[in-house]
Write a protein that holds these residues in place. Structure first.
Motif, short mmCIF file in Angstrom:
data_model
loop_
_atom_site.label_atom_id
_atom_site.label_comp_id
_atom_site.label_asym_id
_atom_site.label_seq_id
_atom_site.Cartn_x
_atom_site.Cartn_y
_atom_site.Cartn_z
N PRO A 174 0.91 -1.17 -0.09
CA PRO A 174 0.08 0.07 0.08
C PRO A 174 0.70 1.04 0.03
O PRO A 174 1.79 1.41 0.74
N VAL A 175 0.20 2.16 -0.71
CA VAL A 175 1.29 3.57 -0.96
C VAL A 175 0.00 4.57 -0.86
O VAL A 175 -1.20 4.30 -1.10
N ASN A 176 0.55 5.79 -0.56
CA ASN A 176 -0.59 6.90 -0.50
C ASN A 176 -0.76 7.91 -1.74
O ASN A 176 -1.60 8.50 -2.06
N TYR A 177 0.25 7.52 -2.78
CA TYR A 177 0.32 8.30 -4.10
C TYR A 177 1.28 7.47 -5.04
O TYR A 177 2.01 6.83 -4.74
N ILE A 178 0.83 7.71 -6.32
CA ILE A 178 1.71 7.36 -7.22
C ILE A 178 2.32 8.38 -8.13
O ILE A 178 1.32 9.48 -8.32
N LYS A 179 3.23 8.54 -8.88
CA LYS A 179 3.74 9.45 -9.93
C LYS A 179 3.99 8.85 -11.14
O LYS A 179 3.76 7.50 -11.25
N ALA A 180 4.06 9.75 -12.37
CA ALA A 180 3.88 9.14 -13.64
C ALA A 180 5.15 8.21 -13.87
O ALA A 180 6.16 8.43 -13.21
#
Length: 473
Positions: free
Chosen positions: A438-444
Motif C-alpha cells: 500500500p502507498v498513499n500516492y503514485i507518480k508518472a
C-alpha cells in the motif's frame, strides 16, 4: 483510462577502453549536462561547510533526476577530460561522497575504477549513489521478456528469481507457470509477472533465501525492484504478447534467443521489430550456450547481426564479456543505438552474474519526466477486477501526473473513468497498491492498482456491482 477533472562466439565487440559511452574515445567523456542523473567531479577533498551543503543539494537534484539513483564520475572534469586522482585523493573524494550520501540517506557503491596515468598512478572512479528505501516508494524498472517458444524465457526467469540453476529439463520454469496446460506443454500462454530486488549496495534479493517468501517482502527490503513481464512465445498467443508490450509500458525489452537453434524465428523478429517501433530499448540474451554447437551458435549470431543491420533498425551489437563492457553498455544503452548481448546458460550459470549486474545498474527512463509530472493525471487501465469487500479495482500504468488516495469521503479530489460511449464516470481513489504494497500516492511512470469508489449512487455501476462495463480503457 481515468483522468482527473476531465470529461473527454565470434562476435563484434565494443572496446571497453571508453569509460562512459561506447562511442567516446579513451581520452574523455562527453561534456557534462545539467539534466539527468550523471555528475562529473574532479575532486571532493575536505570541502568547507558551505561547499558541502551545495554538494548535498546537487546530489539531491541528481537523485531526483534518476528516480533515486545517480552516477558520479570522480576524477573527471566538467568537459569530460579523464584527469584522474592520486589514490589518496581518490579515497578522500569517495569518503566525502559517502558523507553526502549519509545526509540524504543514500548508499554509495563503487562500480569500477580505471587507471588513466602511470607516472604517477592516477585513477578515475565511477560511483553509484542509490537512495535508501523509504516507507512509501521504491524504484521500479519494468522489463518485458520476449522471444520464440522454447527459447528458454521462463527457465531464465526461474533461475534469476530463485538463484537455482536449471536441471536441463525445465525445472526452474515450474516456479513461474500459472496454468496446468502451461506446465504440461511448457509454453507460456499468459503474461506472468515476476520480480527481483536489489539493496542500495547492489545485493540481489529474490526467493533464494528462507526469509523471503512473498513479493511483498522483496518490495519491503529492496531499494530497487525489477519487474519481469514474461510474454508468450507461441504464434497462437501473439495477440497477448502485443497487448502486453503496449499496455504494460515496459521500460526495456529483453529478447531471449536459443543459441542452439542456428538462426532466428519469425516470431523473434516480430518481437524485436515491435519493440523498435515502440521505441523501447532492447537487449539480447542468448541462452543454452552449453548445448549449442559451434555451427549452431554461429548461425544464430549471424542471423542476429543481420537483423540488427536491417534498414530501419540499424543497431550496434555489443557483447558483454566482463564488468568493463557491462558498465559501458549500461551507460550508452538508453541514449544510443547499442544493443547489449549476453551469452548465458541456465544450466551451468555462465554469465548470469553479468546479466544480474546489468539489471542492477539499469536506469529508469527519465525522458520528459518533469513535464509529465506537471500534466494532469492520466492512468492507462490494463486490468479490471471486482474484489469482495473492496469493489472495483483497476490495474495499469500512470502515464502522467500524480494520483493521491482520498482518505475520507469529504475530500473533493475526484477523477473520471472512461470513456464509455463518450461519457466519463466520476470516481474517487480509496487505496493504491504497488507490487501489493500500500502507498498513499503514485507518480508518472509507475505501475499500480487502484481501488475506486463511484461518486454517483444512481450510476448503474455503483454498488452492488461496482464493476465497470466492457470497453473501458
Amino acid at each position: 483510462m481515468f483522468r482527473r477533472n476531465e470529461a473527454s562466439s565470434t562476435l563484434p565487440t565494443t572496446s571497453a577502453g571508453s569509460f562512459f559511452a561506447a562511442n567516446v574515445d579513451a581520452d574523455g567523456l562527453p561534456p557534462e549536462v545539467e539534466e539527468g542523473n550523471v555528475e562529473y567531479k574532479l575532486k571532493l577533498i575536505d570541502p568547507p561547510p558551505e561547499r558541502f551543503d551545495h554538494l548535498v543539494t546537487q546530489m539531491k537534484w541528481r537523485l531526483a533526476e534518476g528516480y533515486g539513483e545517480a552516477m558520479y564520475e570522480i576524477g573527471v572534469s566538467d568537459r569530460g577530460d579523464l584527469v584522474g586522482l592520486l589514490p589518496a585523493d581518490l579515497e578522500a573524494s569517495i569518503a566525502t561522497l559517502r558523507r553526502m550520501g549519509e545526509v540524504l540517506s543514500a548508499d554509495v557503491c563503487i562500480v569500477r575504477e580505471k587507471e588513466v596515468g602511470t607516472d604517477p598512478v592516477r585513477k578515475v572512479a565511477e560511483v553509484l549513489v542509490r537512495k535508501c528505501l523509504d516507507d512509501q516508494h521504491f524504484l521500479e524498472v519494468r522489463v518485458a521478456i520476449v522471444g520464440s517458444a522454447d527459447a528458454g524465457k521462463s527457465t531464465l526467469l526461474g533461475v534469476l528469481t530463485h538463484s537455482e540453476t536449471d536441471n536441463g529439463r525445465g525445472k526452474s520454469r515450474l516456479n513461474l507457470l500459472r496454468h496446468r496446460h502451461e506446465i504440461v506443454s511448457g509454453r507460456t500462454s499468459s503474461i506472468s509477472h515476476q520480480i527481483i530486488g536489489f539493496t542500495p549496495t547492489g545485493t540481489i534479493i529474490n526467493f533464494s533465501t528462507t526469509s523471503i517468501q512473498t513479493p511483498e517482502q522483496i518490495c519491503e527490503t529492496a531499494a530497487k525492484v525489477i519487474t519481469f513481464l514474461d510474454m508468450c512465445g507461441h504464434p497462437k498467443y501473439q495477440k497477448t504478447t502485443i497487448s502486453g508490450l503496449t499496455g504494460h509500458a515496459p521500460d526495456y525489452v529483453g529478447l531471449v534467443l536459443g543459441a542452439n537453434v542456428g538462426g532466428l524465428s519469425e516470431i523473434s523478429k516480430e518481437h524485436f521489430g515491435t519493440a523498435v517501433v515502440l521505441k523501447v530499448p532492447v537487449f539480447v540474451v542468448l541462452t543454452k550456450i552449453d548445448v549449442a554447437s559451434g555451427e549452431e551458435l554461429t548461425g544464430t549470431v549471424e542471423s542476429l547481426l543481420g537483423l540488427l543491420k536491417t534498414p530501419g533498425i540499424r543497431r550496434v551489437p555489443m557483447v558483454i564479456q566482463n564488468e568493463d563492457d557491462l558498465v559501458v553498455a549500461v551507460s550508452s544503452f538508453v541514449s544510443s543505438r547499442v544493443v547489449p548481448i549476453f551469452l548465458t546458460s541456465a544450466v551451468t550459470g555462465d554469465n548470469l552474474n553479468l546479466l544480474t549486474s546489468f539489471l542492477n545498474l539499469l536506469p529508469k527512463s527519465t525522458r520528459n519526466y518533469d513535464q509529465l509530472l506537471e500534466q494532469e493525471p492520466e492512468f492507462q487501465i490494463k486490468e479490471t477486477y471486482s474484489v469482495p469487500d473492496v469493489g472495483c479495482v483497476v490495474g495499469g500504468v500512470l502515464l502522467s501526473g500524480r494520483i493521491n488516495v482520498s482518505l475520507t469521503s469529504h475530500q473533493t479530489q475526484s477523477y473520471h473513468l472512461g470513456p464509455d460511449r463518450g461519457t466519463f464516470i466520476p470516481v474517487r481513489v480509496t487505496s493504491i497498491h504497488r507490487q501489493r504494497c500500500p502507498v498513499n500516492y503514485i507518480k508518472a511512470g509507475q505501475a499500480a492498482s487502484c481501488a475506486l469508489t463511484f461518486l454517483d449512487p444512481s450510476n448503474p455501476l455503483a454498488p452492488p456491482s461496482l464493476t465497470p462495463p466492457p470497453g473501458f480503457k
